[in-house]
Design a protein around this motif. Structure first.
Motif, mmCIF file in Angstrom:
data_model
loop_
_atom_site.group_PDB
_atom_site.id
_atom_site.type_symbol
_atom_site.label_atom_id
_atom_site.label_comp_id
_atom_site.label_asym_id
_atom_site.label_seq_id
_atom_site.Cartn_x
_atom_site.Cartn_y
_atom_site.Cartn_z
ATOM 1 N N LEU A 1 -5.610 4.071 -1.608
ATOM 2 C CA LEU A 1 -6.144 2.769 -1.990
ATOM 3 C C LEU A 1 -7.294 2.353 -1.090
ATOM 4 O O LEU A 1 -7.362 2.735 0.085
ATOM 5 C CB LEU A 1 -5.041 1.712 -1.945
ATOM 6 N N SER A 2 -8.174 1.538 -1.631
ATOM 7 C CA SER A 2 -9.296 1.010 -0.859
ATOM 8 C C SER A 2 -8.799 -0.073 0.093
ATOM 9 O O SER A 2 -7.634 -0.475 0.075
ATOM 10 C CB SER A 2 -10.345 0.436 -1.806
ATOM 11 N N TRP B 1 -6.247 -3.991 -5.969
ATOM 12 C CA TRP B 1 -5.216 -2.970 -6.187
ATOM 13 C C TRP B 1 -4.490 -3.148 -7.513
ATOM 14 O O TRP B 1 -4.087 -2.177 -8.134
ATOM 15 C CB TRP B 1 -4.196 -3.000 -5.054
ATOM 16 N N ASP C 1 -6.614 -0.307 -8.511
ATOM 17 C CA ASP C 1 -7.785 -0.145 -7.648
ATOM 18 C C ASP C 1 -8.948 0.551 -8.350
ATOM 19 O O ASP C 1 -9.760 1.231 -7.705
ATOM 20 C CB ASP C 1 -7.371 0.650 -6.397
ATOM 21 N N ARG D 1 0.831 -1.198 0.000
ATOM 22 C CA ARG D 1 0.000 0.000 0.000
ATOM 23 C C ARG D 1 0.870 1.255 0.000
ATOM 24 O O ARG D 1 0.646 2.195 -0.764
ATOM 25 C CB ARG D 1 -0.922 0.014 1.219
ATOM 26 N N TYR E 1 -7.470 -5.099 -0.965
ATOM 27 C CA TYR E 1 -6.193 -5.158 -1.671
ATOM 28 C C TYR E 1 -6.212 -6.141 -2.835
ATOM 29 O O TYR E 1 -5.310 -6.146 -3.664
ATOM 30 C CB TYR E 1 -5.045 -5.483 -0.711
#
Length: 451
Positions: A401-402, A408, A425, A390, A405
């Motif tokens: 980022l959400s 991503w 993402d 991340r 993962y």
């Protein structure tokens, strides 16, 4: 959903310590298809590449690509100073960023405190970074006012002097090439992912193939073909630059050229390039192939380039190999070819259009069949915690980022399994090779698994 991306120019950033990564887009259509492993949120990227015998580092390194666009009648993009090979790895700093073998999963707050010292990307390109576009604009012609001309005194007629015709330059002579044995077919689809016996939760596992951009001649692959396949230099060049013609340039090799600030005769400079690029431990035929590729490359660049390494003190083996092919170059369609080369290509080379956008006919993916058996960079495994991944993505691309993962990294696979582009993402689409370097991988031919 398909998204049309603009194509203007590519610049792949190069820094000793990454502080930001330039997003790279390429012309084409994005395929949002994700390769998902059964019963998991994991994705398998498909890619392959070769490697270089001159480094044992398992850390990732950064590559700088200089992309120069020149306007001409066909609007063909000209690439300058892109070549990379084994010598670059010799210059890799020994100071590696210390990361635990099994990264501990941290909170978001702890991750935010991660410093750049914890992740350093080492330089292994030998090209100097210079990103510019040469624009050729017409200058407005302004007449200069002058006084009226004074009539000249009439001169007596002079005897006519017979003008001798200028000699017509000789055309390059084609050098016969012995057909090489048939090579295996370039693999399709993604590269295989390799996993350790024990998997840790919250960890992403990567497998990379090769070292470098993967375009053009693989230096390790050329050496393997010479040593194990019995190829001579003409066969090596024909294999890695299909469709080109090997020619002998009249007077070639006697001119003065310049590489990275060193100026001298072609014989002197190319010997120093071969000394730095591969050294005398390589097979003689591989050295000859390197000499021709290096000479062609500098001629393509107009006689001066910073895109190759150079090192004085070449031994007699290199000097003799260079002199035996001095003045020979690769032509395509009547002009010098862009003879890119890299350290290693992980089982097959990359098509230029998947790495540097331009579709060049003789820079297409070809097999490099001895890599799997002899190249130590073939199938290297790298793992990192989700929080580390991340941090690297967010730091390189300036996005948040959400929490999922598994979304991503959404790859688009190009020729030979190289990752052409990555949708991050669902937020941003970037060049696959740039992405690989940003997260610490050696090649755009990679696969991964999220646990």
């Amino acid at each position: 959903m398909n998204e049309q991306l603009p194509l203007k120019r590519i610049f792949i950033g190069f820094v000793a310590t990454i502080t930001a990564g330039a997003a790279v887009t390429a012309a084409g259509t994005i395929n949002d298809t994700v390769l998902r492993l059964p019963d998991s949120r994991s994705y398998v990227l498909k890619s392959e590449a070769v490697a270089d015998d001159t480094t044992s580092s398992t850390e990732a390194s950064v590559v700088a690509l200089n992309h120069e666009e020149t306007k001409n009648s066909s609007n063909i993009t000209k690439l300058i100073d892109l070549t990379v090979s084994s010598s670059a790895f010799k210059a890799v700093s020994e100071a590696k960023a210390a990361e635990p073998e099994q990264p501990v999963v941290t909170t978001a707050a702890e991750t935010a405190e991660e410093t750049q010292e914890e992740y350093k990307v080492e330089e292994w390109w030998k090209a100097e970074l210079s990103d510019y576009t040469e624009t050729l604009e017409q200058q407005e012609l302004i007449p200069i006012e002058t006084e009226a001309p004074v009539p000249e005194e009439p001169q007596p007629p002079q005897p006519e002097v017979q003008q001798s015709e200028q000699p017509v330059p000789e055309t390059p002579s084609v050098i016969p090439t012995t057909p090489a044995p048939s090579s295996p077919v370039v693999p399709e689809g993604s590269a295989p992912v390799k996993l350790p016996e024990t998997l840790s939760p919250g960890t992403v596992y990567f497998t990379s193939y090769g070292y470098g951009h993967g375009v053009g001649m693989s230096q390790n692959g050329a050496n393997f073909y010479a040593k194990y396949g019995g190829y001579d230099y003409t066969q090596i060049l024909a294999h890695y630059y299909p469709g080109t013609t090997l020619v002998s340039i009249p007077g070639g090799g006697t001119e003065t050229i310049s590489v990275r600030g060193y100026t001298g005769s072609a014989a002197e400079i190319i010997a120093m390039v071969c000394n730095a690029e591969i050294g005398s431990s390589f097979e003689v035929e591989a050295i000859k192939a390197q000499a021709v590729a290096a000479y062609t490359y500098v001629k393509y660049a107009g006689g001066s380039t910073s895109g190759m390494a150079i090192k004085p003190g070449a031994d007699q083996k290199i000097i003799d190999a260079v002199n035996s092919v001095l003045g020979q170059a690769l032509y395509y369609d009547g002009s010098y070819a862009l003879t890119l080369f890299c350290a290693s290509s992980g089982g097959c080379t990359a098509s230029n259009k998947d790495i540097i956008v331009d579709d060049i006919p003789y820079l297409r993916s070809v097999a490099s069949e001895y890599d799997e058996e002899y190249d130590r960079h073939y199938g290297e495994m790298v793992s990192m915690s989700v929080d580390t991944l991340r941090y690297r993505i967010q730091n390189a691309y300036g996005i948040s980022l959400s929490s999922d993962y598994g979304l991503w990294i959404q790859p688009e696979i190009g020729d030979g399994g190289y990752v052409r582009r990555v949708n991050i993402d669902g937020q941003k689409t970037v060049n696959g090779y740039d992405f690989a370097r940003a997260i610490g991988l050696k090649s755009a031919r990679f696969a991964f698994y999220c646990n």
